[in-house]
Design a protein around this motif. Sequence first.
Motif, PDB file in Angstrom:
ATOM      1  N   UNK A  81       0.835  -1.204   0.000  1.00 53.78           N
ATOM      2  CA  UNK A  81       0.000   0.000   0.000  1.00 53.78           C
ATOM      3  C   UNK A  81       0.864   1.247   0.000  1.00 53.78           C
ATOM      4  N   UNK A  82       1.869   1.233   0.875  1.00 55.71           N
ATOM      5  CA  UNK A  82       2.766   2.387   1.003  1.00 55.71           C
ATOM      6  C   UNK A  82       3.521   2.634  -0.299  1.00 55.71           C
ATOM      7  N   UNK A  83       4.023   1.582  -0.908  1.00 54.16           N
ATOM      8  CA  UNK A  83       4.785   1.721  -2.149  1.00 54.16           C
ATOM      9  C   UNK A  83       3.907   2.309  -3.252  1.00 54.16           C
ATOM     10  N   UNK A  84       2.693   1.812  -3.386  1.00 53.71           N
ATOM     11  CA  UNK A  84       1.772   2.320  -4.402  1.00 53.71           C
ATOM     12  C   UNK A  84       1.406   3.776  -4.119  1.00 53.71           C
ATOM     13  N   UNK A  85       1.123   4.071  -2.862  1.00 52.08           N
ATOM     14  CA  UNK A  85       0.778   5.436  -2.471  1.00 52.08           C
ATOM     15  C   UNK A  85       1.960   6.385  -2.734  1.00 52.08           C
ATOM     16  N   UNK A  86       3.163   5.964  -2.368  1.00 50.64           N
ATOM     17  CA  UNK A  86       4.346   6.794  -2.591  1.00 50.64           C
ATOM     18  C   UNK A  86       4.591   7.022  -4.077  1.00 50.64           C
ATOM     19  N   UNK A  87       4.463   5.966  -4.870  1.00 47.21           N
ATOM     20  CA  UNK A  87       4.678   6.098  -6.309  1.00 47.21           C
ATOM     21  C   UNK A  87       3.733   7.146  -6.892  1.00 47.21           C
ATOM     22  N   UNK A  88       2.448   7.039  -6.558  1.00 42.94           N
ATOM     23  CA  UNK A  88       1.457   7.986  -7.080  1.00 42.94           C
ATOM     24  C   UNK A  88       1.721   9.404  -6.587  1.00 42.94           C
ATOM     25  N   UNK A  89       2.150   9.545  -5.343  1.00 43.67           N
ATOM     26  CA  UNK A  89       2.469  10.856  -4.780  1.00 43.67           C
ATOM     27  C   UNK A  89       3.681  11.471  -5.490  1.00 43.67           C
ATOM     28  N   UNK A  90       4.697  10.668  -5.757  1.00 37.80           N
ATOM     29  CA  UNK A  90       5.870  11.151  -6.486  1.00 37.80           C
ATOM     30  C   UNK A  90       5.474  11.592  -7.900  1.00 37.80           C
ATOM     31  N   UNK A  91       4.592  10.821  -8.528  1.00 36.89           N
ATOM     32  CA  UNK A  91       4.120  11.151  -9.866  1.00 36.89           C
ATOM     33  C   UNK A  91       3.360  12.478  -9.857  1.00 36.89           C
ATOM     34  N   UNK A  92       2.503  12.676  -8.839  1.00 38.78           N
ATOM     35  CA  UNK A  92       1.749  13.932  -8.700  1.00 38.78           C
ATOM     36  C   UNK A  92       2.683  15.130  -8.579  1.00 38.78           C
ATOM     37  N   UNK A  93       3.840  14.910  -7.968  1.00 40.89           N
ATOM     38  CA  UNK A  93       4.814  15.983  -7.760  1.00 40.89           C
ATOM     39  C   UNK A  93       5.888  16.011  -8.844  1.00 40.89           C
TER      40      UNK A  93
END
Length: 144
Positions: A111-123
Amino acid sequence: MALDKILSIAGKPGLYKLLTQTRTGFVGESLLDGKRVTVGMRNNVSVLSEIAIYTLEEEVPLRDVFSKIKEKENGQKTSVSHKAEKIALEEYFFEILPNYDEDRVYASDIKKIIQWYNLLLDNKITDFTEAKEEEVTAASSEEE
């Protein structure tokens, strides 16, 4: 921005960009809302470039996992939400890293990895390659 400037702070949601170091810790800026936080040395802080995922053979750096997700999703957000059911998360992660150690990598980690990936993409942080040796050497000589 490289993953060596992105931090995960225990007890705080999301990821943080390292802004500056202080005598007692450092100042970070949230990638979620842009708010700045001061973090002391007692906090449990992880630098994304230092995190690795267990597989059956070895530990795979998180940057490689992010690169595999980016390749699978063609540079877009993940097709599965971090809020998905445990089985859906595990199936998705199995496509990314078929030999990950199911006994040591929990659904909460996925969950954390997926959430982090999407957050990095947003930024717009999408360069998951390792910092070039010259840059690392230049940065360490500047600190001296």
